[in-house]
Structure formats: C-alpha cells, structure tokens
Motif scaffolding. Structure first.
Motif, PDB file in Angstrom:
ATOM      1  N   TYR A   1      -0.246  16.792  -0.297  1.00 47.18           N
ATOM      2  CA  TYR A   1       0.022  15.675   0.614  1.00 47.18           C
ATOM      3  C   TYR A   1      -1.200  14.764   0.638  1.00 47.18           C
ATOM      4  O   TYR A   1      -2.288  15.166   1.046  1.00 47.18           O
ATOM      5  CB  TYR A   1       0.342  16.193   2.010  1.00 47.18           C
ATOM      6  N   LEU A   2      -1.016  13.531   0.178  1.00 50.72           N
ATOM      7  CA  LEU A   2      -2.093  12.553   0.086  1.00 50.72           C
ATOM      8  C   LEU A   2      -1.784  11.389   1.015  1.00 50.72           C
ATOM      9  O   LEU A   2      -0.636  10.924   1.080  1.00 50.72           O
ATOM     10  CB  LEU A   2      -2.237  12.039  -1.354  1.00 50.72           C
TER      11      LEU A   2
ATOM     12  N   THR B   1      -0.487   9.240  -6.467  1.00 51.11           N
ATOM     13  CA  THR B   1      -0.327   8.202  -5.446  1.00 51.11           C
ATOM     14  C   THR B   1       0.519   7.030  -5.936  1.00 51.11           C
ATOM     15  O   THR B   1       1.292   6.453  -5.171  1.00 51.11           O
ATOM     16  CB  THR B   1      -1.696   7.681  -4.976  1.00 51.11           C
ATOM     17  N   HIS B   2       0.380   6.675  -7.213  1.00 47.09           N
ATOM     18  CA  HIS B   2       1.096   5.512  -7.737  1.00 47.09           C
ATOM     19  C   HIS B   2       2.035   5.881  -8.890  1.00 47.09           C
ATOM     20  O   HIS B   2       2.437   5.018  -9.683  1.00 47.09           O
ATOM     21  CB  HIS B   2       0.097   4.444  -8.205  1.00 47.09           C
TER      22      HIS B   2
ATOM     23  N   GLU C   1      -4.739  15.731   2.376  1.00 44.63           N
ATOM     24  CA  GLU C   1      -4.627  16.404   3.667  1.00 44.63           C
ATOM     25  C   GLU C   1      -4.061  17.818   3.522  1.00 44.63           C
ATOM     26  O   GLU C   1      -4.343  18.688   4.344  1.00 44.63           O
ATOM     27  CB  GLU C   1      -3.738  15.588   4.616  1.00 44.63           C
ATOM     28  N   GLU C   2      -3.247  18.038   2.513  1.00 43.14           N
ATOM     29  CA  GLU C   2      -2.712  19.366   2.204  1.00 43.14           C
ATOM     30  C   GLU C   2      -2.820  19.588   0.699  1.00 43.14           C
ATOM     31  O   GLU C   2      -2.632  18.649  -0.067  1.00 43.14           O
ATOM     32  CB  GLU C   2      -1.241  19.468   2.632  1.00 43.14           C
ATOM     33  N   PRO C   3      -3.157  20.791   0.277  1.00 50.08           N
ATOM     34  CA  PRO C   3      -3.303  22.018   1.054  1.00 50.08           C
ATOM     35  C   PRO C   3      -4.595  22.089   1.857  1.00 50.08           C
ATOM     36  O   PRO C   3      -4.710  22.906   2.763  1.00 50.08           O
ATOM     37  CB  PRO C   3      -3.268  23.103  -0.016  1.00 50.08           C
ATOM     38  N   VAL C   4      -5.603  21.262   1.523  1.00 46.76           N
ATOM     39  CA  VAL C   4      -6.847  21.198   2.291  1.00 46.76           C
ATOM     40  C   VAL C   4      -7.264  19.736   2.377  1.00 46.76           C
ATOM     41  O   VAL C   4      -6.822  18.902   1.580  1.00 46.76           O
ATOM     42  CB  VAL C   4      -7.980  22.032   1.635  1.00 46.76           C
ATOM     43  N   HIS C   5      -8.108  19.449   3.327  1.00 44.43           N
ATOM     44  CA  HIS C   5      -8.632  18.081   3.439  1.00 44.43           C
ATOM     45  C   HIS C   5      -9.836  17.921   2.510  1.00 44.43           C
ATOM     46  O   HIS C   5     -10.822  18.658   2.615  1.00 44.43           O
ATOM     47  CB  HIS C   5      -9.068  17.788   4.873  1.00 44.43           C
TER      48      HIS C   5
ATOM     49  N   THR D   1       0.844  -1.196   0.000  1.00 47.56           N
ATOM     50  CA  THR D   1       0.000   0.000   0.000  1.00 47.56           C
ATOM     51  C   THR D   1       0.878   1.245   0.000  1.00 47.56           C
ATOM     52  O   THR D   1       1.903   1.284   0.695  1.00 47.56           O
ATOM     53  CB  THR D   1      -0.902   0.024   1.249  1.00 47.56           C
ATOM     54  N   VAL D   2       0.490   2.231  -0.779  1.00 48.60           N
ATOM     55  CA  VAL D   2       1.142   3.533  -0.722  1.00 48.60           C
ATOM     56  C   VAL D   2       0.527   4.274   0.468  1.00 48.60           C
ATOM     57  O   VAL D   2      -0.626   4.702   0.424  1.00 48.60           O
ATOM     58  CB  VAL D   2       0.941   4.330  -2.017  1.00 48.60           C
ATOM     59  N   ASN D   3       1.295   4.427   1.539  1.00 45.90           N
ATOM     60  CA  ASN D   3       0.760   5.060   2.750  1.00 45.90           C
ATOM     61  C   ASN D   3       0.591   6.563   2.594  1.00 45.90           C
ATOM     62  O   ASN D   3      -0.403   7.132   3.060  1.00 45.90           O
ATOM     63  CB  ASN D   3       1.671   4.769   3.943  1.00 45.90           C
ATOM     64  N   SER D   4       1.568   7.198   1.960  1.00 44.17           N
ATOM     65  CA  SER D   4       1.478   8.645   1.794  1.00 44.17           C
ATOM     66  C   SER D   4       2.380   9.106   0.659  1.00 44.17           C
ATOM     67  O   SER D   4       3.368   8.440   0.328  1.00 44.17           O
ATOM     68  CB  SER D   4       1.864   9.375   3.086  1.00 44.17           C
ATOM     69  N   VAL D   5       2.015  10.238   0.083  1.00 41.03           N
ATOM     70  CA  VAL D   5       2.818  10.885  -0.954  1.00 41.03           C
ATOM     71  C   VAL D   5       2.832  12.377  -0.661  1.00 41.03           C
ATOM     72  O   VAL D   5       1.772  12.994  -0.497  1.00 41.03           O
ATOM     73  CB  VAL D   5       2.234  10.656  -2.367  1.00 41.03           C
ATOM     74  N   ARG D   6       4.023  12.940  -0.602  1.00 44.73           N
ATOM     75  CA  ARG D   6       4.153  14.399  -0.473  1.00 44.73           C
ATOM     76  C   ARG D   6       4.848  14.932  -1.725  1.00 44.73           C
ATOM     77  O   ARG D   6       5.954  14.498  -2.061  1.00 44.73           O
ATOM     78  CB  ARG D   6       4.942  14.801   0.768  1.00 44.73           C
TER      79      ARG D   6
END
Length: 502
Positions: A230-231, A268-269, A252-256, A214-219
């Motif tokens: 930021y996802l 993400t991928h 999550e950034e710049p807004v949720h 799983t891709v946990n996060s991407v900045r």
C-alpha cells in the motif's frame, strides 16, 4: 465478366487473336490452377476504382467464421503546427472507428487501412471466366470472406476473398461479375483478420506532461504475497525535495518506509500507458468475466487519483496461445474496470505480477535536506553530539554543538555519512531486539515535520538491525554502525577526515 475487363480484352484484340485457343486453355486447365494473359499483354485488370479512400464511408467484413464487423468514417478536425513558423492550422481528416466498439481503445492506423488499402484494385490475372461449383470450391469461394464498401462517389463494391494461391496471391470474385481473379496479398490482407485484431493493445493512455493528476494511493493485493503493498502520496516530498528526485509516495504497508523513485514508479503509475499482448473478449458479460478468473483474481490493484476516480485492475487465470508452430506463450487474462474489454498480458508486459515490497524501498533511512535540520542528536559509546541548527541555505545556516559554535561543513559531512545508511534488508516480520542500542540518532526539522528516531542494534552474524521510530525495519552491515561511531568520536578533531565507506 466485369465490363472494364471486356473492354480491355476487346481493345487489345485478344479475343480475336486467341480465338478458340483461349477456350481450349480454359477447358484443359485444372480447377484451382491460374491462367493469365500472354506475356506481351498488360496483366493488370481494373476491378474497381473509387476516386479517393476518403470517399468510403463504411467497410463491412464478413469472415468465413466468427462475427462480422464494420468500420465507419468520421470526419474530424485535426490541428497541425508548422515547424518553421509555429503557425497552427486546423484541417479535416477522415478517421475510422469499429462499429459498436467506439468506447474501446483501438489501433486507429490499422482500422483506417480497411478503407485505404483497396479503394482501387487491379487483378493480377483472370483465372476463370465462368467457374463451375467445383472450381469455386477449389478456389475457396464457396465459403469466402465477404467485404463491402459503401462510398459517397461510386456504386457500392462487394467482393469475396477465397484461398491463397501457390504464388501467395488470393482468389477474388467481384459481385456482379461471374469471373474469378487473383489479386496480391497486400490487397486483401486487412480483411483476413477478425475484429479483435483492430482493437488496440494499448489499454490506457500515457500520462501527458501537462496532466497534473496525482496518484493518491495504490493498493496491490496478490495471491503469492502474504501482505498487501500500500503506497500513498505524501505532499511533503513534493514541497521539500531538495533535488526533485525523491519519490512522492511512501510505503504504508506492509511497513512504513521510503521508496525508490525509479522502482516504485511501476506500481504508483503502472496503470498509465498499460500495454497488452492480446485482445480476448470485447464487452464481456458478467459470466465471461467470472470464467476468466476475475471473481478470485491472482492480482488486484486499486488505484485512486486526485480527480476522484478509483480504477481497479485485475489479473485472472492464465491461458496458452500458439504464436507459431514452435512458440506458445502463456498469458494472464487482464481487465481494467474502466475499459470494457478482456486482454491478454504476458509476464513481459507487467511488473505488477511479481513486484515485492523490498524491491521498491529506498534502502535509505533519512533523506532530510541538511539545511532544514533544527536538531540532530547522535549518541553512542558514551559520546553525545547534540547539534542545533538555524537558517535555510549554505549562506545563512549556522549550527551549534552542545551549545557551542561548530563548523557547518564539518556538521554537513557527518550528516552525509548518515544519509548513506544502507538499509540492505527490509524486515517485514515483528522483531524485538535484545540489549541496548549500539547507537541512536534523533532528527527534527525546523518546520516540526518528519522527525525521525533511529536506533541500531546488534543482529548477530556481523549484521545490525535498524529501528525507525521504534520499529525494526531494516538490517545492515555491523561495520556501518562501527564506522558511524568512529566518525562521531573524531568529530572534534578537524584534522581527521570522516570515513565514508565501511
């Protein structure tokens, strides 16, 4: 002259027939011109014959300019499946790897051609039996490309490649044979390229179907954006998606906000199956990485996955590469910290270099499955619709309105309109709305997760702001809100159909 050539000429009686004529021809031809056997003779001259390409254990190429390189054979196991019976068998195959670059992706099929293309070679013609230094220079054999074959079943083969002829062939000289021949372009083509040609342009592999990582996060950080993208992975959407098509990540950034599953996948991928257009530098030094602009990159993507790995991808400076007389391409220098090679990426290779936050949002405000809803309260223009629901599917779900029974289907249709909420513009800056909301909607799920509070405010210019959980996130058409209020007012009259467009 090669012994095989002498035997061929003697066997055909050519020396006897031509006599001094051949010598006269050799004396009168100009350096660089090709001579050949008479038309009624077989022009092909066997230069070397290795029984099988798999017998070649090593190929070394020494270019006219630049560093030499070599490919070594590995005998590896390969599993194949019979399509008719499904039976699997294991066979041995010969693969070739660039010496010293085994850690890098490479074009395995192209590297293999270094051994398979020219293990048996016929010359097209004999050009000069005893070339002078001036002739060798005119043939390009004073500064040739040198190729060496090491074989299990034959003596080593070493040959030199010179210039291209007017016919598109190449001059060639075999070590141990003074004569100069011509051979077809296809014979020598694999050896006309430098080492980087054989390094694979595909930087990272695709994610296989059975890979559960799983891709946990991407900045994503980029110089032309005044915000980070930021996802993060949200397990809720994998466990509660009603149709399997929801994005499993949220912004999550710049807004949720929610994400569009198709457009956000490139972020993400995006580091799976990453393809480049050019290979710039293998095993770069720290100084080289700095010179390409990676100390202060245009783009930096930090990618964290469930296997505990953190991968960083950077785009540095740009450079121009001439592809032809009429075509020059601009590339970014690109570097993935898990692959020790600098690549060139064209804008067509990527979306990460120009993607923005608004482009990858879902443009929807709620996506809860209707039969998961425990409470849904609409308020607008003096009307309050307070729904309470229980159950898990169409068959057993029941709903009450302001404490009294109501039609489940009527409830579902009104909620369908809410699902259509068109968040047309993503609002990145802080906005404080004026006045009271035109309408509000509060939703809670039966499991107590992912509750949402929505408020609509007049934004002027026939637009409305949409606040989600207290923050203005979107702008939509004011007509959407007025139609929502109209639908609320006619809820109790089942003879009137809800409007689904605005």
């Amino acid at each position: 002259m090669n012994k095989q050539v002498k035997g061929l000429l003697a066997g055909c009686g050519v020396l006897a027939v031509l006599g001094g004529g051949l010598a006269a021809l050799k004396l009168t031809e100009k350096p660089g011109e090709e001579s050949s056997l008479p038309e009624n003779e077989d022009p092909h001259i066997m230069l070397w014959d290795i029984p099988s390409s798999d017998d070649i254990s090593r190929v070394e190429v020494i270019p006219q300019e630049g560093a030499s390189y070599a490919a070594n054979r590995r005998i590896e196991k390969q599993e194949t499946t019979d399509y008719e019976t499904g039976e699997k068998t294991e066979t041995e195959v010969c693969n070739y790897y660039l010496e010293g670059l085994e850690d890098l992706p490479m074009d395995a099929a192209s590297v293999r051609i270094l051994a398979t293309r020219s293990y048996q070679v016929d010359a097209s013609s004999l050009v000069s039996e005893h070339p002078t230094d001036a002739e060798l220079k005119s043939f390009g054999l004073d500064k040739p490309i040198t190729v060496k074959f090491t074989s299990d079943t034959a003596d080593p083969v070493e040959f030199s490649i010179g210039n291209r002829t007017a016919k598109g062939e190449y001059y060639l000289r075999l070590k141990g044979d003074e004569a100069v021949y011509t051979v077809t372009y296809s014979t020598v083509d694999p050896y006309l390229h430098d080492q980087n040609y054989y390094v694979g342009r595909k930087v990272t592999e695709d994610q296989s179907e059975d890979d559960k990582t799983t891709v946990n996060s991407v900045r994503l950080e980029r110089k032309d954006l005044d915000y980070d993208i930021y996802l993060v992975y949200d397990k809720y959407y994998e466990e509660n998606s009603s149709n399997g098509m929801a994005a499993l990540h949220v912004m999550e950034e710049p807004v949720h906000c929610l994400l569009n599953v198709d457009r956000s996948a490139s972020v993400t991928h995006g580091l799976y199956g990453l393809n480049s257009s050019d290979v710039v530098c293998v095993h770069p030094t720290a100084e080289q990485l700095s010179s390409y602009g990676f100390d202060d990159p245009f783009l930096k993507v930090t990618w964290e996955t469930s296997d505990g790995k953190t991968t960083v991808f950077r785009l540095g400076n740009t450079y121009e590469k001439k592809l032809s007389d009429d075509d020059t391409q601009t590339y970014y220098y690109g570097y993935v910290d898990s692959v020790s090679c600098v690549y060139g990426f064209s804008p067509d290779d990527l979306t990460l270099d120009n993607v923005t936050a608004p482009e990858i949002t879902a443009k929807t405000v709620v996506d809860n499955y209707v039969f998961d809803i425990a409470s849904l309260v609409y308020k607008a223009d003096g009307v309050t619709l307070d729904f309470k629901g229980t159950g898990s599917d169409k068959e057993n779900y029941t709903v009450k309105l302001n404490g009294a029974d109501t039609e489940t289907e009527r409830f579902r249709l009104l909620y369908t309109y809410l699902l259509k909420t068109a968040a047309e513009d993503l609002i990145l800056e802080e906005v404080t709305p004026e006045g009271d909301p035109l309408a509000t909607v509060e939703l809670e799920q039966q499991d107590g997760k992912h509750g949402t509070k929505i408020a609509f405010y007049d934004a002027g210019g026939r637009k409305a702001y949409i606040a989600v959980n207290g923050r203005i996130l979107y702008r939509c058409r004011l007509s959407y809100v007025t139609t929502l209020i109209e639908n609320m007012k006619i809820y109790g009259d089942s003879e009137q159909e809800f409007k689904m467009s605005w």
